[in-house]
Design an enzyme around this catalytic site. Structure first.
Site, PDB file in Angstrom:
ATOM      1  N   LYS A  11      34.538  -1.845  19.417  1.00  0.00           N
ATOM      2  CA  LYS A  11      34.266  -2.129  18.008  1.00  0.00           C
ATOM      3  C   LYS A  11      35.538  -2.592  17.285  1.00  0.00           C
ATOM      4  O   LYS A  11      36.648  -2.446  17.834  1.00  0.00           O
ATOM      5  CB  LYS A  11      33.697  -0.860  17.359  1.00  0.00           C
ATOM      6  CG  LYS A  11      32.359  -0.417  17.958  1.00  0.00           C
ATOM      7  CD  LYS A  11      31.840   0.820  17.237  1.00  0.00           C
ATOM      8  CE  LYS A  11      30.518   1.279  17.823  1.00  0.00           C
ATOM      9  NZ  LYS A  11      29.940   2.412  17.065  1.00  0.00           N
ATOM     10  N   TYR A  51      21.094  -2.954  16.152  1.00  0.00           N
ATOM     11  CA  TYR A  51      20.943  -1.618  15.560  1.00  0.00           C
ATOM     12  C   TYR A  51      19.548  -1.407  14.968  1.00  0.00           C
ATOM     13  O   TYR A  51      19.394  -0.627  14.022  1.00  0.00           O
ATOM     14  CB  TYR A  51      22.015  -1.407  14.490  1.00  0.00           C
ATOM     15  CG  TYR A  51      23.410  -1.192  15.072  1.00  0.00           C
ATOM     16  CD1 TYR A  51      23.663  -0.141  15.949  1.00  0.00           C
ATOM     17  CD2 TYR A  51      24.478  -2.017  14.730  1.00  0.00           C
ATOM     18  CE1 TYR A  51      24.932   0.063  16.487  1.00  0.00           C
ATOM     19  CE2 TYR A  51      25.749  -1.815  15.255  1.00  0.00           C
ATOM     20  CZ  TYR A  51      25.970  -0.770  16.135  1.00  0.00           C
ATOM     21  OH  TYR A  51      27.228  -0.562  16.664  1.00  0.00           O
ATOM     22  N   ASN A 114      34.130   4.945  15.689  1.00  0.00           N
ATOM     23  CA  ASN A 114      34.148   5.671  16.974  1.00  0.00           C
ATOM     24  C   ASN A 114      34.452   4.745  18.157  1.00  0.00           C
ATOM     25  O   ASN A 114      34.101   5.022  19.292  1.00  0.00           O
ATOM     26  CB  ASN A 114      32.873   6.493  17.168  1.00  0.00           C
ATOM     27  CG  ASN A 114      31.627   5.641  17.214  1.00  0.00           C
ATOM     28  OD1 ASN A 114      31.700   4.413  17.165  1.00  0.00           O
ATOM     29  ND2 ASN A 114      30.482   6.268  17.332  1.00  0.00           N
ATOM     30  N   HIS A 117      30.842   1.140  21.627  1.00  0.00           N
ATOM     31  CA  HIS A 117      29.395   1.340  21.765  1.00  0.00           C
ATOM     32  C   HIS A 117      29.048   1.314  23.247  1.00  0.00           C
ATOM     33  O   HIS A 117      29.585   0.510  23.995  1.00  0.00           O
ATOM     34  CB  HIS A 117      28.628   0.209  21.065  1.00  0.00           C
ATOM     35  CG  HIS A 117      27.159   0.234  21.379  1.00  0.00           C
ATOM     36  ND1 HIS A 117      26.252   0.899  20.582  1.00  0.00           N
ATOM     37  CD2 HIS A 117      26.453  -0.281  22.420  1.00  0.00           C
ATOM     38  CE1 HIS A 117      25.042   0.784  21.134  1.00  0.00           C
ATOM     39  NE2 HIS A 117      25.138   0.072  22.237  1.00  0.00           N
ATOM     40  N   GLU A 128      20.203  -5.122  24.713  1.00  0.00           N
ATOM     41  CA  GLU A 128      21.518  -5.391  24.120  1.00  0.00           C
ATOM     42  C   GLU A 128      22.247  -6.509  24.881  1.00  0.00           C
ATOM     43  O   GLU A 128      22.856  -7.385  24.262  1.00  0.00           O
ATOM     44  CB  GLU A 128      22.347  -4.106  24.130  1.00  0.00           C
ATOM     45  CG  GLU A 128      21.821  -3.068  23.145  1.00  0.00           C
ATOM     46  CD  GLU A 128      22.414  -1.671  23.319  1.00  0.00           C
ATOM     47  OE1 GLU A 128      22.001  -0.779  22.560  1.00  0.00           O
ATOM     48  OE2 GLU A 128      23.266  -1.470  24.213  1.00  0.00           O
TER      49      GLU A 128
END
Ligand code: CMP
Length: 159
Positions: A11, A51, A114, A117, A128
């Site tokens: 990310k 998402y 975080n 992913h 995805e």
């Protein structure tokens, strides 16, 4: 036991923190095989698909905005039970509670920031991967270390 492919994104916070090499290295050392990789800036449309399960959550728009702000590194890793293996290496969502030894446990403190992913389930991985990669951007190849990563019977059971 199942030969799988799973999607990973480093990310924007992982990019800013200079953790791309560290993250790739952890998957390589584990024995996973890199079969696709690119740097892209994800569009709002891609992120809405990515998402979709969070579309009714309060943080949906913030999450998409954060993810679209900077480029991300998208990767596909292959291995026996790769979805579960990668999730364990990544650690639980909240960085400050994530297990030491995991990527989030070793490098993160946040819930939103975080770092990475990882697909949660095999069907998510398929969806995805298709959002970011064309089939000609994914590779199947023999690695010279394949025969010391798995025993022959493990490979046979997966074919
Ligand atoms: P990940 O599990 O990869 O996918 C959904 C992401 O939403 C999650 O990582 C976090 O980055 C983010 N997220 C989860 N919960 C929250 C929250 N309460 N507020 C903001 N972002 C969140």
């Amino acid at each position: 036991m199942n030969m799988q492919r799973t999607a990973v994104l480093v990310k924007p916070d992982g990019l800013q923190r200079g953790l791309i090499g560290e993250i790739i290295s952890r998957f390589e050392r584990k024995g996973l095989k890199l079969v696709g990789m690119k740097m892209i800036q994800m569009s709002d449309e891609m992120l809405s698909d990515w998402y979709a399960e969070h579309k009714d959550k309060s943080f949906f728009n913030d999450l998409k905005e954060f993810m679209a702000e900077l480029p991300i590194i998208a990767m596909v890793w292959e291995g026996i039970d790769a979805v579960m293996v990668v999730r364990r290496l990544v650690g639980t969502t909240l960085g400050r509670e994530a297990e030491g030894g995991s990527i989030r446990g070793d490098f993160g403190m946040s819930q939103q920031y975080n770092l990475i992913h990882a697909s949660a389930k095999e069907e998510d991985a398929k969806r995805e991967i298709a959002i970011v990669f064309n089939s000609n951007e994914l590779f199947s190849y023999h690695s010279v270390i394949d025969s010391v990563i798995y025993a022959q019977y493990e490979v046979k059971e997966c074919s």
